[in-house]
Design a protein around this motif. Structure first.
Motif, PDB file in Angstrom:
ATOM      1  N   ILE A   2       0.659  -1.363  -0.087  1.00 13.71           N
ATOM      2  CA  ILE A   2       0.104  -0.124   0.266  1.00 13.71           C
ATOM      3  C   ILE A   2       0.880   1.316  -0.163  1.00 13.71           C
ATOM      4  CG2 ILE A   2      -1.786   1.425   1.297  1.00 13.71           C
ATOM      5  CD1 ILE A   2      -2.939  -0.934   0.108  1.00 13.71           C
ATOM      6  N   PHE A   3       2.000   1.323   0.757  1.00 12.26           N
ATOM      7  CA  PHE A   3       2.676   2.434   0.819  1.00 12.26           C
ATOM      8  C   PHE A   3       3.763   2.583  -0.196  1.00 12.26           C
ATOM      9  CE2 PHE A   3       1.548   1.420   5.501  1.00 12.26           C
ATOM     10  CZ  PHE A   3       0.877   2.371   5.481  1.00 12.26           C
ATOM     11  N   ASP A   4       4.539   1.541  -0.891  1.00 10.15           N
ATOM     12  CA  ASP A   4       5.532   1.476  -1.984  1.00 10.15           C
ATOM     13  C   ASP A   4       5.172   0.587  -3.095  1.00 10.15           C
ATOM     14  OD1 ASP A   4       5.825  -0.728  -0.703  1.00 10.15           O
ATOM     15  OD2 ASP A   4       7.649  -0.694  -0.101  1.00 10.15           O
ATOM     16  N   GLY A   5       4.181   0.183  -3.283  1.00 10.98           N
ATOM     17  CA  GLY A   5       3.802  -0.640  -4.315  1.00 10.98           C
ATOM     18  C   GLY A   5       4.660  -1.942  -4.422  1.00 10.98           C
ATOM     19  N   ILE A   6       5.395  -2.466  -3.705  1.00 10.15           N
ATOM     20  CA  ILE A   6       6.094  -3.607  -3.459  1.00 10.15           C
ATOM     21  C   ILE A   6       5.488  -4.781  -2.430  1.00 10.15           C
ATOM     22  CG2 ILE A   6       8.336  -4.403  -3.296  1.00 10.15           C
ATOM     23  CD1 ILE A   6       9.569  -1.778  -3.810  1.00 10.15           C
ATOM     24  N   PHE A   7       4.963  -5.898  -3.187  1.00 11.26           N
ATOM     25  CA  PHE A   7       4.521  -6.778  -2.490  1.00 11.26           C
ATOM     26  C   PHE A   7       5.625  -7.530  -1.596  1.00 11.26           C
ATOM     27  CE2 PHE A   7       2.446 -11.153  -2.121  1.00 11.26           C
ATOM     28  CZ  PHE A   7       1.630 -10.780  -1.286  1.00 11.26           C
ATOM     29  N   LYS A   8       5.389  -7.743  -0.194  1.00 12.96           N
ATOM     30  CA  LYS A   8       6.332  -8.403   0.612  1.00 12.96           C
ATOM     31  C   LYS A   8       5.517  -9.664   1.087  1.00 12.96           C
ATOM     32  CE  LYS A   8       8.014  -3.965   1.365  1.00 12.96           C
ATOM     33  NZ  LYS A   8       6.958  -3.606   0.459  1.00 12.96           N
ATOM     34  N   ILE A   9       5.737 -10.942   0.439  1.00  9.94           N
ATOM     35  CA  ILE A   9       5.111 -12.066   0.705  1.00  9.94           C
ATOM     36  C   ILE A   9       5.009 -12.499   2.111  1.00  9.94           C
ATOM     37  CG2 ILE A   9       6.642 -13.768  -0.162  1.00  9.94           C
ATOM     38  CD1 ILE A   9       3.233 -14.817  -0.913  1.00  9.94           C
ATOM     39  N   LYS A  10       6.267 -12.598   2.659  1.00  7.69           N
ATOM     40  CA  LYS A  10       6.749 -13.139   4.179  1.00  7.69           C
ATOM     41  C   LYS A  10       6.012 -12.221   5.137  1.00  7.69           C
ATOM     42  CE  LYS A  10      10.734 -15.801   3.378  1.00  7.69           C
ATOM     43  NZ  LYS A  10      12.314 -15.975   3.495  1.00  7.69           N
ATOM     44  N   LEU A  11       6.472 -10.857   5.032  1.00  5.91           N
ATOM     45  CA  LEU A  11       5.565  -9.965   5.965  1.00  5.91           C
ATOM     46  C   LEU A  11       4.198  -9.937   5.847  1.00  5.91           C
ATOM     47  CD1 LEU A  11       5.960  -7.575   8.041  1.00  5.91           C
ATOM     48  CD2 LEU A  11       6.379  -6.151   6.117  1.00  5.91           C
ATOM     49  N   SER A  12       3.654 -10.020   4.725  1.00  5.61           N
ATOM     50  CA  SER A  12       2.267  -9.898   4.446  1.00  5.61           C
ATOM     51  C   SER A  12       1.602 -11.457   5.411  1.00  5.61           C
ATOM     52  CB  SER A  12       1.857 -10.076   3.009  1.00  5.61           C
ATOM     53  OG  SER A  12       2.273  -8.876   2.510  1.00  5.61           O
ATOM     54  N   ILE A  13       2.240 -12.287   4.912  1.00  3.46           N
ATOM     55  CA  ILE A  13       1.663 -13.612   5.619  1.00  3.46           C
ATOM     56  C   ILE A  13       2.026 -13.562   7.277  1.00  3.46           C
ATOM     57  CG2 ILE A  13       2.032 -16.125   5.973  1.00  3.46           C
ATOM     58  CD1 ILE A  13       2.741 -16.201   2.895  1.00  3.46           C
ATOM     59  N   ALA A  14       3.157 -13.097   7.789  1.00  2.55           N
ATOM     60  CA  ALA A  14       3.314 -13.185   9.182  1.00  2.55           C
ATOM     61  C   ALA A  14       2.409 -12.207  10.011  1.00  2.55           C
ATOM     62  CB  ALA A  14       4.716 -12.887   9.452  1.00  2.55           C
ATOM     63  N   SER A  15       2.187 -11.082   9.343  1.00  2.00           N
ATOM     64  CA  SER A  15       1.660  -9.920  10.156  1.00  2.00           C
ATOM     65  C   SER A  15       0.133 -10.206   9.871  1.00  2.00           C
ATOM     66  CB  SER A  15       2.036  -8.451   9.718  1.00  2.00           C
ATOM     67  OG  SER A  15       1.593  -8.641   8.283  1.00  2.00           O
ATOM     68  N   GLY A  16      -0.235 -10.884   8.681  1.00  2.00           N
ATOM     69  CA  GLY A  16      -1.732 -11.055   8.701  1.00  2.00           C
ATOM     70  C   GLY A  16      -2.061 -12.329   9.488  1.00  2.00           C
ATOM     71  N   ALA A  17      -1.063 -13.233   9.840  1.00  2.00           N
ATOM     72  CA  ALA A  17      -1.503 -14.422  10.598  1.00  2.00           C
ATOM     73  C   ALA A  17      -1.603 -13.925  12.042  1.00  2.00           C
ATOM     74  CB  ALA A  17      -0.706 -15.655  10.465  1.00  2.00           C
ATOM     75  N   ILE A  18      -0.772 -13.217  12.481  1.00  2.00           N
ATOM     76  CA  ILE A  18      -0.726 -12.612  13.826  1.00  2.00           C
ATOM     77  C   ILE A  18      -1.640 -11.796  14.319  1.00  2.00           C
ATOM     78  CG2 ILE A  18       0.709 -11.567  15.597  1.00  2.00           C
ATOM     79  CD1 ILE A  18       3.287 -12.736  14.152  1.00  2.00           C
ATOM     80  N   LEU A  19      -2.153 -10.746  13.133  1.00  2.00           N
ATOM     81  CA  LEU A  19      -3.205 -10.046  13.323  1.00  2.00           C
ATOM     82  C   LEU A  19      -4.554 -10.612  13.404  1.00  2.00           C
ATOM     83  CD1 LEU A  19      -4.462  -6.992  13.212  1.00  2.00           C
ATOM     84  CD2 LEU A  19      -4.382  -7.300  10.935  1.00  2.00           C
TER      85      LEU A  19
END
Length: 172
Positions: free
Chosen positions: A38-55
């Motif tokens: 959303i902020f820089d246009g670059i998709f970071k899969i590991k961060l997305s999965i980890a933060s999504g799961a913990i959230l």
């Protein structure tokens, strides 16, 4: 003498825990948004999965806590025959424990919380009360005993006072 102690939810402590959980959830949501680009246009899969799961886990726990805020029943009950508690998922699942089965009591620091750990020797008596997942969390294979933890993070006393209450009633 059958003195019964009932420990209830402390609204101030619960409010603090809720604010802490909501703050962490907001930070995780920001990390998730950053991870999906959303902020820089670059998709970071590991961060997305980890933060999504913990959230997701944090939100479930927060909503469970919110649902239980109005519950006026005691979170821990202690008497001369035994005790029960609902301050941790494992303690809640095991239900009432009898003093005759307790072989040890200790204080243990876990993360930011100090817990009262109750060691139980008669595991066969409590087998089948909980899911396999919760059993594995409580069962110590080296000693073949159950370690059930009780938290003071939501009740009117601190961990040391809770430990003292357990010790004094276990000796009766």
């Amino acid at each position: 003498m059958n003195e019964e102690i009932k420990l209830y939810r402390n609204a101030k402590k619960t409010r603090s825990l809720l604010l802490y959980a909501i703050s962490i959830s907001i930070l995780l949501a920001i990390a998730l948004l950053y991870g999906i680009g959303i902020f820089d246009g670059i998709f970071k899969i590991k961060l997305s999965i980890a933060s999504g799961a913990i959230l997701l886990i944090m939100l479930v726990l927060t909503f469970k806590m919110l649902a239980n805020v109005k519950d006026k029943s005691p979170l821990i009950q202690i008497d001369s025959n035994g005790f029960s508690g609902r301050t941790t998922p494992v303690a809640k699942a095991f239900g009432r424990i009898e003093w005759v089965d307790v072989t040890g009591l200790q204080l243990q620091k876990v993360g930011g919380d100090t817990l009262v750990v109750v060691t139980i020797d008669n595991t066969a008596k409590y087998d089948g009360r909980v899911s396999k997942f919760l059993w594995k969390m409580a069962y110590d294979e080296q000693t073949s005993k159950l370690n059930i933890m009780y938290s003071a993070s939501e009740i009117d006393v601190d961990a040391n006072r809770l430990y003292d209450l357990f010790v004094s009633h276990s000796k009766k």
